[in-house]
Design a protein around this motif. Structure first.
Motif, PDB file in Angstrom:
ATOM      1  N   GLU A 208      88.567   7.570  43.459  1.00 24.79           N
ATOM      2  CA  GLU A 208      87.258   7.593  44.121  1.00 24.79           C
ATOM      3  C   GLU A 208      87.392   7.626  45.641  1.00 24.79           C
ATOM      4  OE1 GLU A 208      85.519   4.623  40.643  1.00 24.79           O
ATOM      5  OE2 GLU A 208      85.344   4.061  42.745  1.00 24.79           O
ATOM      6  N   MET A 209      88.466   7.048  46.137  1.00 22.74           N
ATOM      7  CA  MET A 209      88.662   6.955  47.590  1.00 22.74           C
ATOM      8  C   MET A 209      89.344   8.180  48.171  1.00 22.74           C
ATOM      9  SD  MET A 209      88.120   5.018  50.219  1.00 22.74           S
ATOM     10  CE  MET A 209      88.707   4.755  51.897  1.00 22.74           C
ATOM     11  N   HIS A 210      89.958   9.003  47.332  1.00 16.75           N
ATOM     12  CA  HIS A 210      90.753  10.122  47.840  1.00 16.75           C
ATOM     13  C   HIS A 210      89.973  11.052  48.774  1.00 16.75           C
ATOM     14  CE1 HIS A 210      93.818   9.655  44.305  1.00 16.75           C
ATOM     15  NE2 HIS A 210      93.916   8.701  45.219  1.00 16.75           N
ATOM     16  N   PRO A 211      88.697  11.393  48.483  1.00 17.47           N
ATOM     17  CA  PRO A 211      87.980  12.280  49.411  1.00 17.47           C
ATOM     18  C   PRO A 211      87.659  11.627  50.754  1.00 17.47           C
ATOM     19  CG  PRO A 211      86.938  12.250  47.233  1.00 17.47           C
ATOM     20  CD  PRO A 211      87.899  11.113  47.273  1.00 17.47           C
ATOM     21  N   TRP A 212      87.819  10.316  50.824  1.00 15.67           N
ATOM     22  CA  TRP A 212      87.378   9.582  52.010  1.00 15.67           C
ATOM     23  C   TRP A 212      88.532   8.993  52.821  1.00 15.67           C
ATOM     24  CZ3 TRP A 212      82.452  10.736  52.463  1.00 15.67           C
ATOM     25  CH2 TRP A 212      81.728  11.016  51.302  1.00 15.67           C
ATOM     26  N   VAL A 213      89.761   9.224  52.379  1.00 15.40           N
ATOM     27  CA  VAL A 213      90.915   8.635  53.067  1.00 15.40           C
ATOM     28  C   VAL A 213      90.977   9.077  54.528  1.00 15.40           C
ATOM     29  CG1 VAL A 213      93.444   8.667  53.214  1.00 15.40           C
ATOM     30  CG2 VAL A 213      92.329   8.210  51.019  1.00 15.40           C
ATOM     31  N   ASP A 214      90.870  10.366  54.768  1.00 13.62           N
ATOM     32  CA  ASP A 214      90.951  10.857  56.145  1.00 13.62           C
ATOM     33  C   ASP A 214      89.819  10.302  57.012  1.00 13.62           C
ATOM     34  OD1 ASP A 214      93.226  12.291  55.594  1.00 13.62           O
ATOM     35  OD2 ASP A 214      92.173  14.186  55.239  1.00 13.62           O
ATOM     36  N   THR A 215      88.645  10.138  56.405  1.00 13.89           N
ATOM     37  CA  THR A 215      87.502   9.595  57.153  1.00 13.89           C
ATOM     38  C   THR A 215      87.771   8.158  57.571  1.00 13.89           C
ATOM     39  OG1 THR A 215      85.986  11.003  55.900  1.00 13.89           O
ATOM     40  CG2 THR A 215      85.026   9.149  57.086  1.00 13.89           C
ATOM     41  N   PHE A 216      88.225   7.321  56.644  1.00 15.20           N
ATOM     42  CA  PHE A 216      88.462   5.915  56.961  1.00 15.20           C
ATOM     43  C   PHE A 216      89.719   5.721  57.798  1.00 15.20           C
ATOM     44  CE2 PHE A 216      85.136   5.277  53.996  1.00 15.20           C
ATOM     45  CZ  PHE A 216      84.600   4.032  54.263  1.00 15.20           C
ATOM     46  N   LYS A 217      90.611   6.687  57.727  1.00 15.25           N
ATOM     47  CA  LYS A 217      91.804   6.608  58.573  1.00 15.25           C
ATOM     48  C   LYS A 217      91.433   6.769  60.045  1.00 15.25           C
ATOM     49  CE  LYS A 217      96.614   8.099  58.441  1.00 15.25           C
ATOM     50  NZ  LYS A 217      97.606   8.968  57.754  1.00 15.25           N
ATOM     51  N   ARG A 218      90.232   7.277  60.302  1.00 16.80           N
ATOM     52  CA  ARG A 218      89.774   7.419  61.682  1.00 16.80           C
ATOM     53  C   ARG A 218      89.391   6.088  62.324  1.00 16.80           C
ATOM     54  NH1 ARG A 218      85.680   9.422  63.428  1.00 16.80           N
ATOM     55  NH2 ARG A 218      84.320   9.813  61.628  1.00 16.80           N
TER      56      ARG A 218
END
Length: 409
Positions: A208-218
């Motif tokens: 579930e988190m895979h599409p959002w990893v780059d976003t939260f890595k910001r």
């Protein structure tokens, strides 16, 4: 079987009374037919969706939509039905009294029925519009909440320390990348000394988190770092797994998500935060809930610490503070929690009212609480779960400033 009969009767009664209220205030046949057709379609869709729920998948976009649709359509009808039933009871009692007294006035009751129907429909519009706003706008109505907390024994070099806390991400529920990106920008704008995340990165599955990893890595890594703990949803307890290995693999993948977004995950352990030669302890426990999974081990997490050490405890469920932390001899100065979401529904007007049904389950459910100089802050949650929206209890980014000394009255 009996409970299904009861459910059918309950739904039928609510639908009949809601339709009667509408029919009382309007005679437009096309509107009445349209209402019945739409109501029937929604009931059949909700029933079908619930039969399709897969325990091995858990909550998904369809189940979120279904719960939202159920609340938006049925809660207003329940309000209408309640008022109409109350009016019927009043009418019956009044009729019996008139029979006893030998009096009758039917026209009066006919007018009163229309008036009550209008009032019921007007009141029902409030939750309908509120719930509708909650699923369209409210769930991403991010608020930055700031609090200053005073501690007499805070090390001098940490005077003015700022903490940004987020909690309950529930990434599997997200559906708007722009809104989530905006929230990450809000986090970065706070320029805090440390960022802390208090659990529930997913609803159930690591993917579930895979599409959002780059976003939260910001989320920018501040001077003192980024740290996190696990929440009850991170253990995969709420779905059916084919094998225990499958469940464990998912758990390991969830733990690794924290590394992928550059957070240091604390698993019943503590780290010393150093600033100009002085230290405070950051303690991170796994989930410990009075009514949920008890994986947290506070003694293990606090190994090597003394009552004199200044401690910030990260513990997902605020019931941990109530049952194990607030009176603990090891003296945990500040606890950061989440978990409750404020039920994603309530009323908050600063200085006047703060209410949510969740307060009848959790003594500490949103905001700052104190007992004998020990504090807990309960974050209202970043994401949403079950009901795909928020009404009155908005998603939160917390900024806490720690100050040395006593609070000035």
């Amino acid at each position: 079987m009996f409970r299904w009969i009861l459910l059918f009767v309950f739904v039928a009664v609510v639908e009949i009374y809601a339709f009667q209220a509408l029919r009382t205030v309007t005679k437009l046949r096309w509107l009445l037919w349209a209402y019945q057709g739409i109501s029937l379609f929604i009931i059949l869709y909700i029933a079908y969706s619930f039969t399709q729920f897969d325990r091995s998948v858990g909550q998904n976009k369809q189940s979120l939509f279904t719960i939202g649709l159920l609340l938006i359509t049925f809660v207003p009808k329940m309000i209408i039905a309640s008022m109409m039933i109350l009016e019927d009871v009043t009418r019956i009692i009044g009729g019996l009294m008139r029979e006893f007294l030998g009096d009758s006035n039917e026209s009066f009751f006919s007018e009163r029925r229309k008036f009550v129907s209008q009032i019921a429909l007007g009141l029902a519009a409030i939750p309908f519009l509120s719930l509708l706003y909650g699923v369209t706008k409210g769930k991403y109505n991010f608020k930055v909440r700031k609090k200053t907390i005073y501690f007499p024994d805070l090390p001098e070099n940490f005077d003015g320390l700022t903490i940004t806390q987020i909690s309950d991400v529930h990434s599997g529920s997200f559906d708007d990348p722009d809104e989530i990106s905006h929230a990450i920008n809000l986090i970065n704008e706070q320029k805090s000394d440390i960022v802390l995340f208090t659990g529930d990165i997913v609803n159930t599955h690591a993917h579930e988190m895979h599409p959002w990893v780059d976003t939260f890595k910001r989320i920018e890594t501040p001077t003192l770092g980024k740290y996190s703990v696990l929440g009850n949803h991170d253990y995969g307890e709420y779905v059916t797994w084919n094998t225990e290995k499958e469940k464990q693999d998912n758990f390991e993948a969830i733990k690794d998500l924290h590394r992928q977004i550059d957070f240091k995950l604390l698993l019943n352990e503590n780290v010393k935060i150093n600033k100009d030669g002085q230290e405070i302890a950051l303690v991170g426990v796994e989930n410990w809930g009075h009514n949920f999974k008890k994986a947290g081990d506070l003694p293990k997490a606090s190994k090597g610490l003394t009552p004199e050490d200044f401690k910030i405890l990260m513990s997902h469920d605020p019931s941990h503070w109530e049952y194990e932390v607030k009176d603990n001899a090891n003296n945990y100065h500040l606890t950061l929690s989440g978990h409750t979401h404020g039920l994603q529904f309530g009323i908050e007007i600063p200085g006047f009212i703060k209410w949510s049904p969740v307060q009848y389950v959790y003594k500490q459910w949103a905001g700052l609480y104190e007992k004998t100089g020990r504090y807990i802050y309960v974050n209202r949650g970043f994401g949403f779960h079950a009901y795909p929206g928020r009404v009155g209890i908005w998603p939160e980014i917390t900024v806490l400033e720690l100050k040395k000394g006593q609070k000035i009255a």
